[in-house]
Design a protein around this motif. Structure first.
Motif, PDB file in Angstrom:
ATOM      1  N   UNK A 150       0.846  -1.201   0.000  1.00  0.00           N
ATOM      2  CA  UNK A 150       0.000   0.000   0.000  1.00  0.00           C
ATOM      3  C   UNK A 150       0.880   1.249   0.000  1.00  0.00           C
ATOM      4  N   UNK A 151       0.603   2.134  -0.950  1.00  0.00           N
ATOM      5  CA  UNK A 151       1.357   3.378  -1.103  1.00  0.00           C
ATOM      6  C   UNK A 151       0.397   4.564  -1.058  1.00  0.00           C
ATOM      7  N   UNK A 152       0.940   5.733  -0.741  1.00  0.00           N
ATOM      8  CA  UNK A 152       0.206   6.974  -0.978  1.00  0.00           C
ATOM      9  C   UNK A 152       0.175   7.222  -2.487  1.00  0.00           C
ATOM     10  N   UNK A 153      -0.762   8.037  -2.970  1.00  0.00           N
ATOM     11  CA  UNK A 153      -0.811   8.317  -4.405  1.00  0.00           C
ATOM     12  C   UNK A 153       0.476   8.912  -4.960  1.00  0.00           C
ATOM     13  N   UNK A 154       1.277   9.586  -4.105  1.00  0.00           N
ATOM     14  CA  UNK A 154       2.539  10.165  -4.588  1.00  0.00           C
ATOM     15  C   UNK A 154       3.684   9.156  -4.606  1.00  0.00           C
ATOM     16  N   UNK A 155       3.408   7.902  -4.228  1.00  0.00           N
ATOM     17  CA  UNK A 155       4.422   6.868  -4.307  1.00  0.00           C
ATOM     18  C   UNK A 155       5.057   6.465  -2.999  1.00  0.00           C
ATOM     19  N   UNK A 156       4.892   7.271  -1.946  1.00  0.00           N
ATOM     20  CA  UNK A 156       5.464   6.917  -0.650  1.00  0.00           C
ATOM     21  C   UNK A 156       4.757   5.699  -0.064  1.00  0.00           C
ATOM     22  N   UNK A 157       5.503   4.875   0.678  1.00  0.00           N
ATOM     23  CA  UNK A 157       4.894   3.749   1.377  1.00  0.00           C
ATOM     24  C   UNK A 157       3.956   4.284   2.451  1.00  0.00           C
ATOM     25  N   UNK A 158       2.774   3.725   2.545  1.00  0.00           N
ATOM     26  CA  UNK A 158       1.790   4.156   3.541  1.00  0.00           C
ATOM     27  C   UNK A 158       2.096   3.443   4.856  1.00  0.00           C
ATOM     28  N   UNK A 159       2.621   4.203   5.816  1.00  0.00           N
ATOM     29  CA  UNK A 159       3.102   3.602   7.066  1.00  0.00           C
ATOM     30  C   UNK A 159       1.985   2.907   7.839  1.00  0.00           C
ATOM     31  N   UNK A 160       0.802   3.474   7.825  1.00  0.00           N
ATOM     32  CA  UNK A 160      -0.271   2.893   8.623  1.00  0.00           C
ATOM     33  C   UNK A 160      -0.729   1.547   8.082  1.00  0.00           C
ATOM     34  N   UNK A 161      -0.306   1.205   6.858  1.00  0.00           N
ATOM     35  CA  UNK A 161      -0.689  -0.071   6.259  1.00  0.00           C
ATOM     36  C   UNK A 161       0.513  -1.003   6.069  1.00  0.00           C
ATOM     37  N   UNK A 162       1.624  -0.724   6.752  1.00  0.00           N
ATOM     38  CA  UNK A 162       2.822  -1.552   6.596  1.00  0.00           C
ATOM     39  C   UNK A 162       2.640  -2.856   7.381  1.00  0.00           C
ATOM     40  N   UNK A 163       2.712  -4.012   6.716  1.00  0.00           N
ATOM     41  CA  UNK A 163       2.508  -5.283   7.425  1.00  0.00           C
ATOM     42  C   UNK A 163       3.653  -5.579   8.393  1.00  0.00           C
ATOM     43  N   UNK A 164       3.416  -6.541   9.285  1.00  0.00           N
ATOM     44  CA  UNK A 164       4.483  -6.913  10.223  1.00  0.00           C
ATOM     45  C   UNK A 164       4.432  -8.393  10.576  1.00  0.00           C
ATOM     46  N   UNK A 165       5.555  -8.823  11.129  1.00  0.00           N
ATOM     47  CA  UNK A 165       5.654 -10.136  11.767  1.00  0.00           C
ATOM     48  C   UNK A 165       5.553  -9.904  13.266  1.00  0.00           C
ATOM     49  N   UNK A 166       4.699 -10.638  13.919  1.00  0.00           N
ATOM     50  CA  UNK A 166       4.496 -10.439  15.349  1.00  0.00           C
ATOM     51  C   UNK A 166       5.785 -10.777  16.105  1.00  0.00           C
ATOM     52  N   UNK A 167       6.406  -9.791  16.768  1.00  0.00           N
ATOM     53  CA  UNK A 167       7.681 -10.068  17.447  1.00  0.00           C
ATOM     54  C   UNK A 167       7.549 -11.068  18.585  1.00  0.00           C
ATOM     55  N   UNK A 168       6.346 -11.212  19.136  1.00  0.00           N
ATOM     56  CA  UNK A 168       6.154 -12.146  20.242  1.00  0.00           C
ATOM     57  C   UNK A 168       6.055 -13.593  19.755  1.00  0.00           C
ATOM     58  N   UNK A 169       5.933 -13.771  18.452  1.00  0.00           N
ATOM     59  CA  UNK A 169       5.917 -15.109  17.863  1.00  0.00           C
ATOM     60  C   UNK A 169       7.196 -15.409  17.095  1.00  0.00           C
ATOM     61  N   UNK A 170       8.024 -14.387  16.863  1.00  0.00           N
ATOM     62  CA  UNK A 170       9.222 -14.536  16.040  1.00  0.00           C
ATOM     63  C   UNK A 170      10.435 -14.012  16.798  1.00  0.00           C
ATOM     64  N   UNK A 171      11.297 -14.895  17.301  1.00  0.00           N
ATOM     65  CA  UNK A 171      12.438 -14.456  18.127  1.00  0.00           C
ATOM     66  C   UNK A 171      13.330 -13.437  17.432  1.00  0.00           C
ATOM     67  N   UNK A 229      -5.505  -5.442  20.270  1.00  0.00           N
ATOM     68  CA  UNK A 229      -4.638  -6.167  19.349  1.00  0.00           C
ATOM     69  C   UNK A 229      -3.356  -6.607  20.049  1.00  0.00           C
ATOM     70  N   UNK A 230      -2.798  -5.734  20.880  1.00  0.00           N
ATOM     71  CA  UNK A 230      -1.583  -6.099  21.615  1.00  0.00           C
ATOM     72  C   UNK A 230      -1.847  -7.266  22.568  1.00  0.00           C
ATOM     73  N   UNK A 231      -3.041  -7.333  23.116  1.00  0.00           N
ATOM     74  CA  UNK A 231      -3.353  -8.445  24.023  1.00  0.00           C
ATOM     75  C   UNK A 231      -3.270  -9.783  23.284  1.00  0.00           C
ATOM     76  N   UNK A 232      -3.769  -9.788  22.050  1.00  0.00           N
ATOM     77  CA  UNK A 232      -3.689 -11.010  21.238  1.00  0.00           C
ATOM     78  C   UNK A 232      -2.244 -11.282  20.816  1.00  0.00           C
ATOM     79  N   UNK A 233      -1.546 -10.220  20.387  1.00  0.00           N
ATOM     80  CA  UNK A 233      -0.187 -10.397  19.871  1.00  0.00           C
ATOM     81  C   UNK A 233       0.796 -10.806  20.964  1.00  0.00           C
ATOM     82  N   UNK A 234       0.687 -10.176  22.138  1.00  0.00           N
ATOM     83  CA  UNK A 234       1.695 -10.366  23.182  1.00  0.00           C
ATOM     84  C   UNK A 234       1.416 -11.549  24.088  1.00  0.00           C
TER      85      UNK A 234
END
Length: 252
Positions: free
Chosen positions: A46-67, A186-191
């Motif tokens: 997901x990008x902004x129309x000007x080409x920048x990566x849209x930070x609020x839509x940046x996916x992640x790997x849950x750090x509590x599941x991935x050492x 969400x943090x309760x589920x992730x952590x």
């Protein structure tokens, strides 16, 4: 919409997006060209129309599941860049990069197989706005469903949310309540068992964001405090009218 797609449509795949999000030219074709045999869901880049990566839509790997992600996050926290430890990097967005597994993907350009919709169920409508995609995709992963991030499937998000030093700045102010109440859930589920030790760290970080709201800093703290109380209590029954009233006053 997702309920209708699951129960009434015969499509093998369904894609969801915000009302201010849209597939970029060629995105659907790029998705259709993918080998989907190893995936239950695919998240778009997901990008902004000007080409920048849209930070609020940046996916992640849950750090509590991935050492590895957990250690990277800890290493960056003293520098104020802990988020970079578990979110995908800019390199993952380059065209030609491989599809990678993620634990969270946003509802802007999330493709769901019919089987995944059947197994994962539906988002909780009481969340209303923000965090529903985090909870939904984290719960998908806990159920063993496989979510991939495909950089060649590009979406544009024409959002007006602003990025400041402390992160996203939300307007109108009532959005603050949903962002932080739902983030706690969400943090309760992730952590998992790490949730309660994490809470003081989150609260300290979030209260610092008041400075990004200028003259509305006191109002931000008032709304944040209510969001935290409801989030810790798991309360989802506060009416939107109550939140609108709260957002118009800086009284405790």
């Amino acid at each position: 919409g997702m309920q209708l797609a699951r129960d009434e449509a015969q499509a093998d795949w369904t894609v969801v997006m915000d009302d201010d999000g849209r597939p970029a030219p060629g995105a659907i074709e790029a998705f259709r060209a993918m080998d989907l045999s190893e995936w239950d869901a695919i998240g778009a880049a997901v990008h902004h129309p000007d080409g920048r990566i849209c930070e609020m839509n940046r996916p992640y790997r849950n750090p509590f599941w991935n050492p590895g992600a957990f250690l990277r996050t800890l290493a960056r926290m003293p520098l104020g860049r802990g988020r970079a430890g578990f979110h995908l990097g800019d390199g993952d967005y380059r065209t030609g990069s491989p599809v990678v597994r993620v634990d969270m993907s946003s509802f802007v350009g999330l493709f769901l197989s019919h089987a995944a919709l059947q197994r994962a169920g539906l988002p909780d409508p009481r969340l209303f706005i923000y965090g529903d995609d985090q909870l939904y995709t984290l719960q998908m992963r806990r159920a063993g469903l496989r979510i991939g991030f495909a950089p060649q499937v590009r979406f544009d998000h024409d959002t007006t949310a602003l990025q400041a030093q402390g992160g996203v700045v939300l307007r109108p102010m009532w959005k603050v309540f949903y962002m932080y109440r739902n983030a706690l859930m969400a943090y309760r589920v992730a952590a998992g068992p790490w949730f309660w030790p994490l809470v003081p760290v989150l609260l300290r970080k979030w209260r610092r964001k008041a400075g990004d709201y200028g003259p509305d800093a006191a109002l931000f703290r008032t709304i944040l405090d209510q969001a935290v109380r409801d989030g810790l209590a798991g309360r989802l029954d506060r009416s939107h009218d109550d939140i609108l009233r709260l957002s118009r006053s800086d009284a405790p």
